[in-house]
Motif scaffolding. Structure first.
Motif, PDB file in Angstrom:
ATOM      1  N   VAL A 130      -9.753  -3.563   8.450  1.00 55.12           N
ATOM      2  CA  VAL A 130      -9.456  -4.793   7.716  1.00 55.12           C
ATOM      3  C   VAL A 130      -9.053  -5.912   8.665  1.00 55.12           C
ATOM      4  CG1 VAL A 130      -8.045  -5.838   5.910  1.00 55.12           C
ATOM      5  CG2 VAL A 130      -8.777  -3.456   5.695  1.00 55.12           C
ATOM      6  N   GLY A 131      -7.946  -5.708   9.381  1.00 51.94           N
ATOM      7  CA  GLY A 131      -7.489  -6.739  10.303  1.00 51.94           C
ATOM      8  C   GLY A 131      -6.265  -7.494   9.843  1.00 51.94           C
ATOM      9  N   TYR A 132      -5.783  -7.215   8.616  1.00 53.62           N
ATOM     10  CA  TYR A 132      -4.529  -7.828   8.185  1.00 53.62           C
ATOM     11  C   TYR A 132      -3.380  -7.300   9.036  1.00 53.62           C
ATOM     12  CZ  TYR A 132      -5.960 -10.264   3.928  1.00 53.62           C
ATOM     13  OH  TYR A 132      -6.494 -11.145   3.029  1.00 53.62           O
ATOM     14  N   SER A 133      -2.424  -8.173   9.309  1.00 51.90           N
ATOM     15  CA  SER A 133      -1.293  -7.761  10.130  1.00 51.90           C
ATOM     16  C   SER A 133      -0.008  -8.394   9.617  1.00 51.90           C
ATOM     17  CB  SER A 133      -1.523  -8.184  11.593  1.00 51.90           C
ATOM     18  OG  SER A 133      -0.381  -7.910  12.379  1.00 51.90           O
ATOM     19  N   MET A 134       1.068  -7.635   9.692  1.00 51.29           N
ATOM     20  CA  MET A 134       2.385  -8.163   9.353  1.00 51.29           C
ATOM     21  C   MET A 134       3.122  -8.627  10.604  1.00 51.29           C
ATOM     22  SD  MET A 134       3.624  -5.468   6.390  1.00 51.29           S
ATOM     23  CE  MET A 134       5.318  -6.070   6.480  1.00 51.29           C
ATOM     24  N   GLY A 135       2.402  -8.731  11.716  1.00 51.00           N
ATOM     25  CA  GLY A 135       2.992  -9.222  12.959  1.00 51.00           C
ATOM     26  C   GLY A 135       3.314  -8.147  13.969  1.00 51.00           C
ATOM     27  N   LEU A 136       3.006  -6.878  13.649  1.00 47.06           N
ATOM     28  CA  LEU A 136       3.337  -5.780  14.556  1.00 47.06           C
ATOM     29  C   LEU A 136       2.364  -5.679  15.729  1.00 47.06           C
ATOM     30  CD1 LEU A 136       4.863  -3.178  15.345  1.00 47.06           C
ATOM     31  CD2 LEU A 136       3.404  -1.944  13.715  1.00 47.06           C
ATOM     32  N   THR A 137       1.070  -5.907  15.498  1.00 45.52           N
ATOM     33  CA  THR A 137       0.045  -5.666  16.514  1.00 45.52           C
ATOM     34  C   THR A 137       0.311  -6.367  17.848  1.00 45.52           C
ATOM     35  OG1 THR A 137      -1.630  -5.261  14.814  1.00 45.52           O
ATOM     36  CG2 THR A 137      -2.424  -5.771  17.013  1.00 45.52           C
ATOM     37  N   PRO A 138       0.648  -7.675  17.876  1.00 44.76           N
ATOM     38  CA  PRO A 138       0.913  -8.319  19.171  1.00 44.76           C
ATOM     39  C   PRO A 138       2.100  -7.722  19.923  1.00 44.76           C
ATOM     40  CG  PRO A 138       0.535  -9.960  17.465  1.00 44.76           C
ATOM     41  CD  PRO A 138       0.692  -8.652  16.775  1.00 44.76           C
ATOM     42  N   GLN A 185       2.649  -6.178  -0.477  1.00 48.54           N
ATOM     43  CA  GLN A 185       2.130  -5.573   0.752  1.00 48.54           C
ATOM     44  C   GLN A 185       1.680  -4.136   0.504  1.00 48.54           C
ATOM     45  OE1 GLN A 185       5.573  -6.184   3.184  1.00 48.54           O
ATOM     46  NE2 GLN A 185       4.969  -8.232   3.856  1.00 48.54           N
ATOM     47  N   PHE A 186       2.436  -3.408  -0.307  1.00 43.38           N
ATOM     48  CA  PHE A 186       2.057  -2.022  -0.585  1.00 43.38           C
ATOM     49  C   PHE A 186       0.776  -1.962  -1.419  1.00 43.38           C
ATOM     50  CE2 PHE A 186       2.281   2.062  -2.841  1.00 43.38           C
ATOM     51  CZ  PHE A 186       2.408   2.911  -1.739  1.00 43.38           C
ATOM     52  N   MET A 187       0.645  -2.894  -2.380  1.00 44.05           N
ATOM     53  CA  MET A 187      -0.584  -2.927  -3.163  1.00 44.05           C
ATOM     54  C   MET A 187      -1.788  -3.247  -2.272  1.00 44.05           C
ATOM     55  SD  MET A 187      -2.005  -5.449  -6.052  1.00 44.05           S
ATOM     56  CE  MET A 187      -2.631  -6.364  -4.691  1.00 44.05           C
ATOM     57  N   MET A 188      -1.581  -4.111  -1.282  1.00 47.27           N
ATOM     58  CA  MET A 188      -2.653  -4.454  -0.359  1.00 47.27           C
ATOM     59  C   MET A 188      -3.002  -3.267   0.541  1.00 47.27           C
ATOM     60  SD  MET A 188      -1.605  -8.376   0.584  1.00 47.27           S
ATOM     61  CE  MET A 188      -3.117  -8.831   1.401  1.00 47.27           C
ATOM     62  N   ILE A 189      -2.028  -2.416   0.833  1.00 47.69           N
ATOM     63  CA  ILE A 189      -2.300  -1.173   1.574  1.00 47.69           C
ATOM     64  C   ILE A 189      -3.289  -0.308   0.790  1.00 47.69           C
ATOM     65  CG2 ILE A 189      -1.288   1.042   2.289  1.00 47.69           C
ATOM     66  CD1 ILE A 189       1.219  -0.517   3.127  1.00 47.69           C
ATOM     67  N   ILE A 190      -3.095  -0.233  -0.533  1.00 55.50           N
ATOM     68  CA  ILE A 190      -4.001   0.543  -1.382  1.00 55.50           C
ATOM     69  C   ILE A 190      -5.401  -0.057  -1.350  1.00 55.50           C
ATOM     70  CG2 ILE A 190      -4.477   1.285  -3.751  1.00 55.50           C
ATOM     71  CD1 ILE A 190      -1.424   1.270  -4.206  1.00 55.50           C
ATOM     72  N   ILE A 245       4.496  -0.609   9.864  1.00 56.39           N
ATOM     73  CA  ILE A 245       3.694   0.384  10.604  1.00 56.39           C
ATOM     74  C   ILE A 245       2.588   0.953   9.717  1.00 56.39           C
ATOM     75  CG2 ILE A 245       3.783   2.685  11.655  1.00 56.39           C
ATOM     76  CD1 ILE A 245       6.603   1.934  12.671  1.00 56.39           C
ATOM     77  N   LEU A 246       2.943   1.306   8.475  1.00 51.97           N
ATOM     78  CA  LEU A 246       1.945   1.835   7.534  1.00 51.97           C
ATOM     79  C   LEU A 246       0.883   0.786   7.236  1.00 51.97           C
ATOM     80  CD1 LEU A 246       1.060   4.123   5.613  1.00 51.97           C
ATOM     81  CD2 LEU A 246       2.554   3.106   3.865  1.00 51.97           C
ATOM     82  N   PHE A 247       1.303  -0.464   7.092  1.00 53.65           N
ATOM     83  CA  PHE A 247       0.383  -1.565   6.816  1.00 53.65           C
ATOM     84  C   PHE A 247      -0.619  -1.728   7.957  1.00 53.65           C
ATOM     85  CE2 PHE A 247      -1.142  -5.853   6.341  1.00 53.65           C
ATOM     86  CZ  PHE A 247      -1.096  -6.117   4.975  1.00 53.65           C
ATOM     87  N   GLU A 248      -0.107  -1.764   9.184  1.00 55.06           N
ATOM     88  CA  GLU A 248      -0.972  -1.952  10.357  1.00 55.06           C
ATOM     89  C   GLU A 248      -1.922  -0.771  10.536  1.00 55.06           C
ATOM     90  OE1 GLU A 248      -0.096  -5.594  12.709  1.00 55.06           O
ATOM     91  OE2 GLU A 248       0.759  -4.626  10.964  1.00 55.06           O
ATOM     92  N   THR A 249      -1.428   0.427  10.299  1.00 59.89           N
ATOM     93  CA  THR A 249      -2.256   1.628  10.430  1.00 59.89           C
ATOM     94  C   THR A 249      -3.393   1.621   9.421  1.00 59.89           C
ATOM     95  OG1 THR A 249      -0.368   2.929  11.208  1.00 59.89           O
ATOM     96  CG2 THR A 249      -2.259   4.142  10.369  1.00 59.89           C
ATOM     97  N   THR A 250      -3.072   1.337   8.161  1.00 55.32           N
ATOM     98  CA  THR A 250      -4.098   1.299   7.116  1.00 55.32           C
ATOM     99  C   THR A 250      -5.097   0.191   7.383  1.00 55.32           C
ATOM    100  OG1 THR A 250      -2.376   2.017   5.569  1.00 55.32           O
ATOM    101  CG2 THR A 250      -4.463   1.310   4.623  1.00 55.32           C
ATOM    102  N   SER A 251      -4.614  -0.922   7.911  1.00 50.06           N
ATOM    103  CA  SER A 251      -5.495  -2.032   8.277  1.00 50.06           C
ATOM    104  C   SER A 251      -6.500  -1.596   9.340  1.00 50.06           C
ATOM    105  CB  SER A 251      -4.668  -3.212   8.783  1.00 50.06           C
ATOM    106  OG  SER A 251      -5.492  -4.298   9.139  1.00 50.06           O
TER     107      SER A 251
END
Length: 448
Positions: free
Chosen positions: A393-401, A296-301, A382-388
């Motif tokens: 991008v639109g990737y989500s770890m489930g936080l957005t909903p 997930q962190f690599m995908m953030i990059i 949170i960092l993942f959703e923000t960077t998305s």
């Protein structure tokens, strides 16, 4: 009258583009809030949810707070599809095509707007480029829609297959991230499907390369040469995609919640699909939330880097990343000049790359800190959703909903910043450039 209004508002190209996207989002919000935009039996959609969806579609992000299939009627889905198409190609592109169809002359101001919208270096040939943008988009989307229709018509009625094919061809090419397969599952059903995976990867790559690059590749037989921009985009894109795919394959190979349950071809498809999807497409064939944290962190990059300038994707752009990388290598090697493909890069270009990266990184840090105060989830989510959102991008770890009202509003603004680009927004909000008739003496200080 129009000139007087522009003077009062100081409508520079950057501000006009910003205003145009805001107006488009407002129109989309109103249309999605209409009663017949929602499926029968679905509770009334809140204004903030309609705004979030319209912003996500216009900014070709793909983050959603409600499920697109089960919430929106056919009308609502078509509105989303049109917002993705207009937002991906740019409203100025469609305005120019309409003007050309009406045989109207494209003014100097409109050419400046097109230059800003397409992130082009000059106005030379900008109208020809717009014609190619529409041509390439229609051809690629039509080809992808035809392949999907034929492929899916085996299992579902032809009309439904064609509708899904058109929607997803537009969403994939424009790096929109929206899908109509329900339950926030994106394309997980097709993780082992070679036709879907190969077709999708090709059109996502085409949308993320940028129209300047596509135009040069189209004219390569006649020109027999590629510009520095195209060489850098092709090389950096290829390296990031391949290296990203290999790293995902290695990290997730034994994960029973992602690649571990797939056969070898499925593992390869999924790895390289997620690698290209993380660069701005936002569509996935595995559960992003089930990936290991290191993945997930690599995908953030990868999301932060994004696609190419003048494309349907976001991020700081691959050219910015390439300039920063070769600049650092040149400094480490003690070189005075920064060179790429036997060309020397100007200091202005390097400073612009640093500025873009700094602004984007500042947005990611600021938004992540704000969301960390209001949202109940892990910081990496949170960092993942923000960077998305910043990288559209639109990737989500489930936080957005699960976002609060404040969180939805913050991400709406973040997606708009990501779509416009940090530099465009900075110019839109900042004052006009003031040239001074003097320069201060050089100063020296220690760093590092």
């Amino acid at each position: 009258m129009k000139k007087q209004i522009r003077k009062k508002l100081h409508l520079t190209p950057a501000r006009t583009l910003t205003l145009g996207f805001v107006i488009l989002i407002c129109i989309g919000t109103y249309l999605l809030k209409l009663p017949f935009a929602i499926r029968p039996g679905v509770p009334e959609l809140a204004w903030i949810d309609a705004l979030f969806t319209a912003t996500s579609a216009t900014c070709v992000t793909g983050l959603v707070v409600v499920d697109t299939l089960t919430t929106y009627s056919t009308f609502g889905q078509v509105v989303i599809m049109l917002l993705v198409q207009i937002g991906g190609l740019g409203f100025m592109t469609f305005a120019t095509v309409f003007a050309l169809m009406m045989r109207k002359r494209i003014s100097l101001r409109e050419r400046l707007l097109l230059q800003e919208a397409m992130n082009a270096n000059s106005m030379e040939g900008i109208v020809r480029l717009i014609r190619k943008v529409i041509l390439f988009s229609m051809l690629i989307e039509a080809a992808a829609a035809t392949i999907f229709t034929v492929h899916w018509a085996v299992h579902i009625p032809l009309g439904r297959a064609a509708y899904l094919a058109v929607f997803h061809a537009i969403s994939l090419f424009n790096n929109g991230g929206f899908d109509l397969f329900g339950d926030f599952s994106s394309f997980q059903t097709f993780v082992n499907d070679p036709v879907f995976n190969i077709t999708s990867i090709i059109i996502i790559l085409a949308g993320g390369l940028g129209f300047v690059v596509l135009a040069e590749l189209f004219d390569y037989k006649n020109m027999r040469r590629l510009s520095l921009h195209t060489k850098v985009v092709l090389a950096t894109n290829g390296i990031l995609w391949v290296v990203g795919g290999i790293i995902i394959l290695m990290l997730e190979y034994t994960n029973p919640h992602s690649l571990g349950v797939l056969d070898l071809p499925g593992k390869i498809y999924a790895s390289f699909f997620q690698s290209i999807g993380a660069r701005s497409a936002g569509t996935s064939t595995v559960d992003i939330g089930a990936l290991r944290q290191v993945t997930q962190f690599m995908m953030i990059i990868l999301m932060f880097i994004g696609a190419a300038p003048g494309s349907t994707g976001g991020g700081i752009k691959v050219t910015t990343f390439a300039i920063l990388l070769v600049s650092a290598l040149a400094m480490l090697r003690g070189k005075e000049d920064v060179e790429m493909f036997r060309y020397r890069l100007t200091k202005d270009l390097i400073l612009k790359a640093l500025t873009i990266t700094f602004i984007a990184l500042s947005v990611v840090i600021s938004v992540s800190m704000m969301l960390a105060m209001t949202e109940e989830d892990s910081f990496i989510a949170i960092l993942f959703e923000t960077t998305s959102a910043v990288g559209t991008v639109g990737y989500s770890m489930g936080l957005t909903p699960e976002l609060t009202l404040f969180g939805k509003m913050v991400l709406c603004v973040t997606m708009l910043i990501g779509r416009l680009g940090p530099m465009t927004l900075a110019f839109a909000l900042g004052a006009r450039n003031i040239k001074r008739g003097y320069r201060h003496p050089e100063g020296k200080m220690m760093i590092g």
